[in-house]
Enzyme design. Structure first.
Site, PDB file in Angstrom:
ATOM      1  CE1 TYR A 145      -2.393   3.256   2.517  1.00  0.00           C
ATOM      2  CE2 TYR A 145      -3.748   2.472   0.705  1.00  0.00           C
ATOM      3  CZ  TYR A 145      -3.479   3.410   1.679  1.00  0.00           C
ATOM      4  OH  TYR A 145      -4.305   4.492   1.818  1.00  0.00           O
ATOM      5  CG  ASP A 240       5.930   3.685   0.387  1.00  0.00           C
ATOM      6  OD1 ASP A 240       4.734   3.459   0.101  1.00  0.00           O
ATOM      7  OD2 ASP A 240       6.283   4.385   1.355  1.00  0.00           O
ATOM      8  CE  LYS A 268       2.557   4.972   7.801  1.00  0.00           C
ATOM      9  NZ  LYS A 268       1.189   4.881   8.331  1.00  0.00           N
TER      10      LYS A 268
END
Ligand code: KE4
Length: 428
Positions: A145, A240, A268
């Site tokens: 994802y 990623d 994050k």
């Protein structure tokens, strides 16, 4: 037995106002049943719900809370900076400092652009890869994802997978015709896709340690293979590291595996809980971005001073001595304890862990990719989840998410978690 009456009332109200009652689908508990609790406050390794119940937290707001919740240096930095102005839309010194810290921690990043989410970071990195190479196609891996940009909602993980709709409605086929998908850890499938699309591959985007279908590490040599095939064909390798960046090491997964991607995406942790994303890499690639080059990318709140201050305070704490050794020790303690508890209960569990990221799958067979993960017993996971929740331990409310340990977790918290898990496992 915990009561969550106030959460129930809040959820009933939220359902009238917000789709599914949540502002991000995975929070809705749809994968495990029941209703979400509403957080009142969080500190250290714990969150408290609006009914006063306390939970040892292994979600950590999906990764950012690596120091634990409301760490004093971060809260103080936010308060101090906000008092000077919450947003300027004008360059500010903290953006320069953040860029310096990221570049110092991640040698593959010569230049970096800040944005406000992981989705923005990956979406922009892909546009940049296509603009730099002049090629259209991007390869991703099923179960990975990368946020909810149209062209990446193809066989995606996390919430998309949880709801059995890894492809989203509302995304015309023409938007994903250049997105190729292969199973993670499958070199032959990657080779075949490159052979079938000669000269058109702009890049591969990969979570170096996929954490959005649970957690399964790369097989030895797989990431090196991706580096080689992209180098051979002139495609870019995009890591990623929104989840793994500053999580697995200060230099992220690329430090752990000793690899140099062409572009990296972050999020994050670098926001310390505030909305931040970033992408960076070789200067010759990054200089294709506006205002220097032809690849447009922008954001009102990119490099926002308050978010930068929260991220800087977080990274400065992480750079302190032995942060990652402490996280590794806590992770090893949890892994050993949960493996023993599952064995004693006679429940087949595959426990995957890399540093302070982990996932337990209810299956007898190893989990190396999405297909393996899909064979796990999600009903059993749901019972395990709720049993632990009622025992005061909050895991991610989906089999297809990773768990996160913070520097605020103590060996006693880990022991309490193991004891709670042992009790629940015996009831499964
Ligand atoms: P955001 O747009 O949610 O900030 O980041 C997207 C993203 C990109 N890349 C990776 C590797 C990610 O894990 C994420 C977001 N992670 C999910 C948790 N699995 C966010 C939780 C949610 O969607 O609510």
């Amino acid at each position: 037995m915990m009561t969550r009456e106030k959460s129930r009332q809040l959820f009933a109200a939220a359902l009238q106002l917000i789709p599914g009652g949540v502002n991000s689908p995975v929070r809705a508990f749809r994968a495990v049943g029941g209703e979400p609790f509403f957080a009142e406050r969080a500190a250290g390794a714990r969150v408290w719900d609006v009914d006063g119940n306390a939970y040892i937290d292994y979600v950590g707001t999906w990764g950012p809370a690596i120091l634990g919740h409301a760490p004093a240096p971060v809260v103080e930095a936010i308060q101090r900076t906000a008092a000077l102005g919450t947003s300027f839309g004008i360059p500010n010194p903290l953006e320069v400092r953040m860029a310096e810290l990221i570049r110092a921690a991640v040698p593959s990043v010569q230049k970096v652009r800040m944005c406000s989410s992981g989705t923005e970071a990956t979406m922009s990195a892909i546009r940049l890869a296509r603009g730099f190479t002049g090629r259209p196609k991007i390869l991703k891996f099923d179960g990975c994802y990368h946020g909810h940009a149209d062209s990446l909602l193809v066989r995606a993980g996390s919430g998309a997978l949880t709801f059995g709709q890894p492809d989203s409605a509302g995304v015309p086929a023409s938007f994903t015709e250049h997105t190729l998908v292969a199973p993670f850890n499958d070199e032959a499938a990657v080779r075949a896709l490159f052979a079938a699309n000669p000269g058109t591959m702009a890049g591969i985007i990969v979570e170096p340690v996929p954490g959005n279908a649970g957690l399964y590490p790369p097989r030895p040599g797989f990431l090196e293979f991706l580096r080689e095939i992209t180098r051979e064909t002139g495609a870019l390798l995009i890591f990623d590291e929104v989840m793994t960046g500053f999580r697995l090491a200060l230099g992220g997964a690329q430090q752990i595996y000793g690899l140099t991607p062409d572009l990296s995406c972050f999020g994050k942790i670098i926001g310390g809980g505030l909305p931040v994303g970033a992408f960076g890499g070789r200067a010759e690639i990054m200089d294709h971005l506006a205002p220097l080059g032809p690849v447009y990318q922008a954001g009102t709140l990119s490099g926002n001073p308050v978010a930068m201050a929260a991220g800087l305070a977080t990274l400065q704490e992480l750079a302190a001595a032995n942060a990652y050794a402490r996280l590794e020790a806590l992770g090893a303690q949890l892994e050993a304890g949960l493996r023993d508890a599952a064995r004693s209960a006679g429940v087949p569990v595959q426990f995957n862990r890399v540093g302070s990221m982990f996932c337990g799958y209810f299956t007898s067979d190893p989990v190396h990719n999405l297909a393996d993960a899909l064979r796990s017993d999600r009903q059993r996971f749901a019972k395990y989840f709720h049993g632990l929740l009622d025992a005061g331990v909050y895991l991610a409310p989906s089999q297809f998410e990773a768990g996160f340990i913070s520097l605020a977790h103590t060996p006693a918290d880990i022991d309490a978690t193991i004891a709670a898990a042992a009790g629940v496992l015996r009831t499964l």
